[in-house]
Design a protein around this motif. Structure first.
Motif, mmCIF file in Angstrom:
data_model
loop_
_atom_site.group_PDB
_atom_site.id
_atom_site.type_symbol
_atom_site.label_atom_id
_atom_site.label_comp_id
_atom_site.label_asym_id
_atom_site.label_seq_id
_atom_site.Cartn_x
_atom_site.Cartn_y
_atom_site.Cartn_z
ATOM 1 N N ASP A 122 0.880 -1.189 -0.037
ATOM 2 C CA ASP A 122 0.042 -0.022 0.038
ATOM 3 C C ASP A 122 0.695 1.148 -0.011
ATOM 4 O O ASP A 122 0.592 2.117 -0.750
ATOM 5 C CB ASP A 122 -0.809 0.020 1.290
ATOM 6 C CG ASP A 122 -2.226 -0.989 1.222
ATOM 7 O OD1 ASP A 122 -2.653 -1.070 -0.110
ATOM 8 O OD2 ASP A 122 -2.615 -1.276 2.066
ATOM 9 N N LYS A 148 -15.367 1.247 6.714
ATOM 10 C CA LYS A 148 -14.924 1.319 5.488
ATOM 11 C C LYS A 148 -13.762 2.428 5.300
ATOM 12 O O LYS A 148 -13.893 3.620 5.918
ATOM 13 C CB LYS A 148 -16.114 2.596 4.674
ATOM 14 C CG LYS A 148 -15.815 3.057 3.368
ATOM 15 C CD LYS A 148 -15.381 1.920 2.206
ATOM 16 C CE LYS A 148 -15.028 2.479 0.823
ATOM 17 N NZ LYS A 148 -13.799 2.880 0.947
ATOM 18 N N LYS A 208 -9.240 3.648 0.039
ATOM 19 C CA LYS A 208 -8.661 2.816 -1.011
ATOM 20 C C LYS A 208 -7.087 2.631 -0.915
ATOM 21 O O LYS A 208 -6.648 1.829 -1.343
ATOM 22 C CB LYS A 208 -9.180 3.324 -2.441
ATOM 23 C CG LYS A 208 -8.483 4.605 -2.936
ATOM 24 C CD LYS A 208 -9.253 4.864 -4.332
ATOM 25 C CE LYS A 208 -8.466 6.390 -4.740
ATOM 26 N NZ LYS A 208 -8.976 6.826 -5.968
ATOM 27 N N LYS A 232 -6.228 -0.582 1.218
ATOM 28 C CA LYS A 232 -7.111 -1.599 0.926
ATOM 29 C C LYS A 232 -6.318 -3.004 1.429
ATOM 30 O O LYS A 232 -7.069 -3.820 1.836
ATOM 31 C CB LYS A 232 -7.626 -1.712 -0.529
ATOM 32 C CG LYS A 232 -6.707 -1.683 -1.552
ATOM 33 C CD LYS A 232 -7.078 -1.477 -3.090
ATOM 34 C CE LYS A 232 -5.720 -1.567 -4.003
ATOM 35 N NZ LYS A 232 -6.640 -1.423 -5.491
ATOM 36 N N ARG A 233 -5.198 -3.130 0.984
ATOM 37 C CA ARG A 233 -4.497 -4.248 1.342
ATOM 38 C C ARG A 233 -4.314 -4.333 2.877
ATOM 39 O O ARG A 233 -4.665 -5.299 3.367
ATOM 40 C CB ARG A 233 -3.261 -4.510 0.565
ATOM 41 C CG ARG A 233 -3.263 -4.565 -0.905
ATOM 42 C CD ARG A 233 -1.972 -4.509 -1.470
ATOM 43 N NE ARG A 233 -1.956 -4.747 -2.947
ATOM 44 C CZ ARG A 233 -1.961 -3.520 -3.916
ATOM 45 N NH1 ARG A 233 -1.799 -2.341 -3.295
ATOM 46 N NH2 ARG A 233 -1.906 -3.576 -5.059
ATOM 47 N N ASN A 277 -6.062 -2.981 5.172
ATOM 48 C CA ASN A 277 -7.340 -3.030 5.832
ATOM 49 C C ASN A 277 -7.917 -4.456 5.617
ATOM 50 O O ASN A 277 -8.455 -5.308 6.577
ATOM 51 C CB ASN A 277 -8.371 -2.215 5.155
ATOM 52 C CG ASN A 277 -8.067 -0.752 5.739
ATOM 53 O OD1 ASN A 277 -7.504 -0.484 6.589
ATOM 54 N ND2 ASN A 277 -8.674 0.277 4.705
ATOM 55 N N ALA A 278 -7.511 -5.115 4.457
ATOM 56 C CA ALA A 278 -8.067 -6.658 4.379
ATOM 57 C C ALA A 278 -7.455 -7.342 5.063
ATOM 58 O O ALA A 278 -8.050 -8.391 5.613
ATOM 59 C CB ALA A 278 -7.878 -6.730 2.699
ATOM 60 N N HIS A 335 -8.616 -7.032 8.750
ATOM 61 C CA HIS A 335 -9.995 -7.617 8.968
ATOM 62 C C HIS A 335 -10.086 -8.888 8.980
ATOM 63 O O HIS A 335 -10.749 -9.634 9.914
ATOM 64 C CB HIS A 335 -10.922 -6.926 7.739
ATOM 65 C CG HIS A 335 -12.393 -7.379 7.728
ATOM 66 N ND1 HIS A 335 -12.926 -8.381 6.870
ATOM 67 C CD2 HIS A 335 -13.362 -7.015 8.547
ATOM 68 C CE1 HIS A 335 -13.989 -8.686 7.199
ATOM 69 N NE2 HIS A 335 -14.354 -7.841 8.187
ATOM 70 N N LEU A 390 -16.467 -5.505 6.470
ATOM 71 C CA LEU A 390 -15.438 -4.546 5.796
ATOM 72 C C LEU A 390 -16.278 -4.021 4.402
ATOM 73 O O LEU A 390 -16.329 -4.799 3.546
ATOM 74 C CB LEU A 390 -14.456 -5.130 5.522
ATOM 75 C CG LEU A 390 -13.181 -4.244 4.977
ATOM 76 C CD1 LEU A 390 -12.711 -3.093 5.794
ATOM 77 C CD2 LEU A 390 -11.907 -5.085 4.588
ATOM 78 N N THR A 397 -16.091 -2.525 0.845
ATOM 79 C CA THR A 397 -14.663 -2.457 0.187
ATOM 80 C C THR A 397 -15.005 -1.381 -1.032
ATOM 81 O O THR A 397 -13.925 -0.964 -1.877
ATOM 82 C CB THR A 397 -14.398 -3.738 -0.500
ATOM 83 O OG1 THR A 397 -15.482 -4.416 -1.051
ATOM 84 C CG2 THR A 397 -13.770 -4.589 0.641
ATOM 85 N N SER A 398 -16.064 -1.040 -1.143
ATOM 86 C CA SER A 398 -16.538 -0.146 -2.214
ATOM 87 C C SER A 398 -16.983 1.288 -1.833
ATOM 88 O O SER A 398 -17.826 1.354 -0.960
ATOM 89 C CB SER A 398 -17.331 -0.586 -3.312
ATOM 90 O OG SER A 398 -17.699 0.252 -4.423
#
Length: 714
Positions: free
Chosen positions: A339, A433, A436, A439-440, A442-443, A446, A464, A466-467
């Motif tokens: 990220d 949320k 972006k 995103k990695r 956070n994923a 989570h 979570l 994602t969009s």
């Protein structure tokens, strides 16, 4: 590849249709801000090499406004007392067309773009020679980077009632846009509306869902249309009809909001916004998406299972998450570094990259804060008040979770861990949320956290999102989501507050002050000022403005303070009194959150002037006084109306972990519910438990009220 992204990648020629509801405000006047944003987007596309064709509505409305004003100006008082006849629509169109084009020409000229006007009627399209000439003319204009602007020439339309008569080759500007997209071989048609796209029902209905991809076989029987456009001819029904016809003929269509300032750009970047119509949509493989409503309901159901656990069982979940974080440091670092690398390549500002970075010591600190939170007193079910209402009729006020939280945060993946821990400790369901850019990170965080939640509660306790496109749907769920906590920029917080009926907890700015009084110990002041600015410049509790008593100018105190900041590489900006004295640039304004190695310096007469300055230019976040005069200190502490007010201590102490809250979900500058760093207590509310022995009201006959306060543990 996502099918939407695949077809927008090949777009060269685009037709954009803007409707009357976008062009005009609710009072019928032109929405100049939206028109300006539209023109700026089209200029950007034009610069990038796209061939842009605009179809615009609004001429009739603009003409009606101008003719209405002219009629009033030319009428006597007695004339105005008489019933006024409806203005002729064709006359309105004739007047409005010139005015509308003049406005577009002015706006585009300011952007160094040339536009042209083409007025058409449906009858002309019956002539093959006309259609060929139209194509040739438009191609010539596009080769010259001119933006053609089309409008139906309502002034000479042969339809007697153009707002009702649907005969002809096209019957409104939506169908005109579809016809032009086909005739001019456009690669994409974008229909701008006053809502996000096509919903399964009226957009105002919380149960309505945004349809991302329209499949006729699936959706044409399911959709319930609301009212037609406020000012135009057909509303969403007309747009869908035009979109279906265009898509069937081979031109993809996207219906999206014209109220946003960048939606056309986002469409062409392949973002999942609006509703797409495509002839092959029925062939696209679909992955079952969990709707925003389903995600929120699942979080609520899981939170009730969490609340059913014993205090020790909930405590063990937090300890398990802390262990899991430490056991997966390398995995977390790997995803976070990806990220960070991407953010740096994208040119993200250094303060944001700093917030994004998860170093091993930060991960260790997160695990430590989780263990601290686990060891805190059980927050749920605490008796807050106990009252005997009457003999053997006992009322208790007890603490309980709020329900489901929606937390929206930007480039701080550590916030995800803190917020999840607080939600678990307080028994709340949670939807997250993140930005972006993380995103990695956070994923992976989570996944680690939800894997540590026992199956009898379920990982759906923490969802979570994602969009970015799911946020509008979530913000409509005031029947399921109980609190929204935005953590991020002023723009983010303001947008959230304007977009939901759900209560919002948060702060829009972190403009924190340190006031150094004339009686301050200068060595102490230097230490506090340096820490408040240098310790973590990107934090919302970092000092942004240094206020200095005027006497420190004479004794050299201000020189020592500013030298301390300069030594650390801080860029100084001055108020009117300080910039000349210190030979520094003047600040653009006093309400400035730099979030970097920069701050504003100003000289004030005394503590009262400092307080007035803070109230006028601050953000009610955290403010500090450095002084050895206890009377002055108490005046400052008593009168500064901020969430946190300090004496002889750095503003950086305004933090949930440092306050002993274990962690914080955010910092609130609101005066309702929670204020300052919000920990577990801020995520709780209360309910009332009444225990009786067959008591009835019966008009309050036969009952003697005692209202006696009882010991909480009695």
């Amino acid at each position: 590849m996502d099918p939407r992204r695949a077809f927008v990648n090949s777009v060269k020629r685009i037709v954009v249709k803007v409707g009357t509801a976008v062009v005009t405000r609710s009072d019928g006047r032109l929405a100049l801000g939206r028109l300006g944003a539209l023109c700026e987007q089209l200029k950007e596309l034009n610069t990038q090499g796209y061939e842009v064709i605009l179809v615009t509505s609004g001429a009739v409305g603009l003409g009606r406004q101008r003719l209405g004003y002219r009629r009033v100006a030319n009428s006597s008082f007695s004339d105005l007392q008489k019933p006024q006849s409806e203005l002729d629509g064709k006359a309105c169109a004739s007047v409005g067309q010139g005015s509308l084009m003049a406005l577009y020409d002015t706006m585009f000229s300011q952007l160094d773009v040339t536009s042209s006007q083409l007025l058409v009627t449906d009858g002309l399209f019956r002539d093959a020679a006309f259609r060929k000439q139209l194509t040739d003319t438009v191609n010539s204009l596009l080769d010259l980077r001119v933006i053609p602007i089309f409008n139906e020439n309502d002034a000479v339309s042969t339809r007697k009632a153009p707002y009702e008569d649907s005969s002809g080759i096209f019957w409104d500007n939506d169908s005109l846009a579809g016809l032009l997209a086909l005739e001019l071989k456009a690669d994409l048609l974008v229909l701008l509306s006053d809502v996000e796209g096509l919903y399964s029902g009226p957009p105002s209905d919380p149960k309505s869902k945004l349809i991302h991809t329209y499949v006729p076989e699936k959706h044409q029987e399911e959709i319930t249309f609301g009212d037609k456009s406020r000012l135009g001819r057909g509303g969403m029904t007309a747009k869908v009809n035009a979109a279906v016809c265009s898509a069937h003929a081979g031109t993809p269509v996207i219906i999206t909001s014209g109220y946003a300032t960048d939606n056309i750009i986002r469409v062409l970047q392949g973002e999942k916004i609006g509703t797409v119509f495509h002839k092959d949509a029925h062939l696209w493989s679909t992955v079952k998406e969990v709707s925003a409503h389903e995600m929120a309901v699942s979080a609520r159901d899981s939170s009730r299972k969490l609340q059913a656990l014993s205090s020790d069982e909930r405590r063990k979940i937090l300890l398990a998450i802390a262990d899991a974080l430490e056991a997966n440091v390398s995995k977390i670092r790997h995803e976070n570094e990806a990220d960070v690398d991407e953010a740096e390549l994208a040119g993200l500002e250094k303060p944001l990259v700093s917030r994004l970075t998860l170093k091993p010591e930060k991960i260790s600190g997160l695990a430590k804060s989780l263990r601290m939170l686990a060891d805190m007193e059980e927050p749920i079910g605490q008796i807050l008040k106990k009252t005997e209402l009457a003999d053997k009729l006992i009322l208790e006020k007890i603490s309980c979770p709020l329900g489901v939280l929606l937390v929206i945060f930007e480039s701080r993946p550590d916030a995800l861990v803190q917020i999840a821990a607080l939600a678990i400790r307080s028994g709340n369901g949670l939807l997250l949320k993140g930005g972006k850019e993380a995103k990695r990170s956070n994923a992976v965080l989570h996944k680690i956290i939800t894997s540590a939640i026992p199956e009898n509660v379920g990982g759906k306790l923490i969802g979570l999102v994602t969009s970015r496109e799911e946020i509008p749907d979530l913000l409509k769920l005031d029947d399921v989501i109980d609190l929204v906590v935005p953590r991020g920029s002023n723009k983010l917080v303001s947008q959230i507050k304007e977009s939901t009926k759900i209560p919002v907890l948060g702060h829009a700015d972190g403009v924190c002050h340190v006031y150094v009084d004339k009686s301050a110990n200068i060595d102490m002041a230097k230490q506090i000022v340096r820490d408040a600015k240098i310790d973590y410049p990107a934090a919302c509790n970092a000092m942004e403005t240094l206020l200095v008593h005027k006497d420190l100018v004479q004794n050299g105190g201000i020189t020592e303070l500013t030298a301390e900041l300069r030594k650390e590489g801080v860029q100084l900006y001055g108020g009117p009194r300080a910039c000349g004295l210190l030979s520094i640039p003047q600040a653009s304004c006093f309400h400035n959150e730099y979030s970097s190695l920069a701050c504003t310096v100003e000289i004030v007469d005394d503590v009262s002037a400092a307080i007035d300055h803070i109230h006028k230019h601050g953000s009610s976040h955290t403010d500090c006084i450095v002084t050895e005069d206890s009377e002055v200190a108490n005046t400052f502490l008593r009168l500064v109306d901020s969430a946190a007010v300090f004496h002889n201590a750095s503003t950086r102490f305004s933090d949930g972990a440092r306050f002993g809250l274990g962690a914080e979900v955010g910092i609130s500058t609101s005066r309702i519910h929670a204020r300052g760093p919000v920990g577990v207590e801020g995520l709780l509310t209360n309910r009332w438990i009444l225990r009786g022995s067959g008591h009835v009201v019966n008009g309050d006959r036969g009952i003697t009220y005692t209202h006696e306060e009882l010991p909480l543990n009695g």
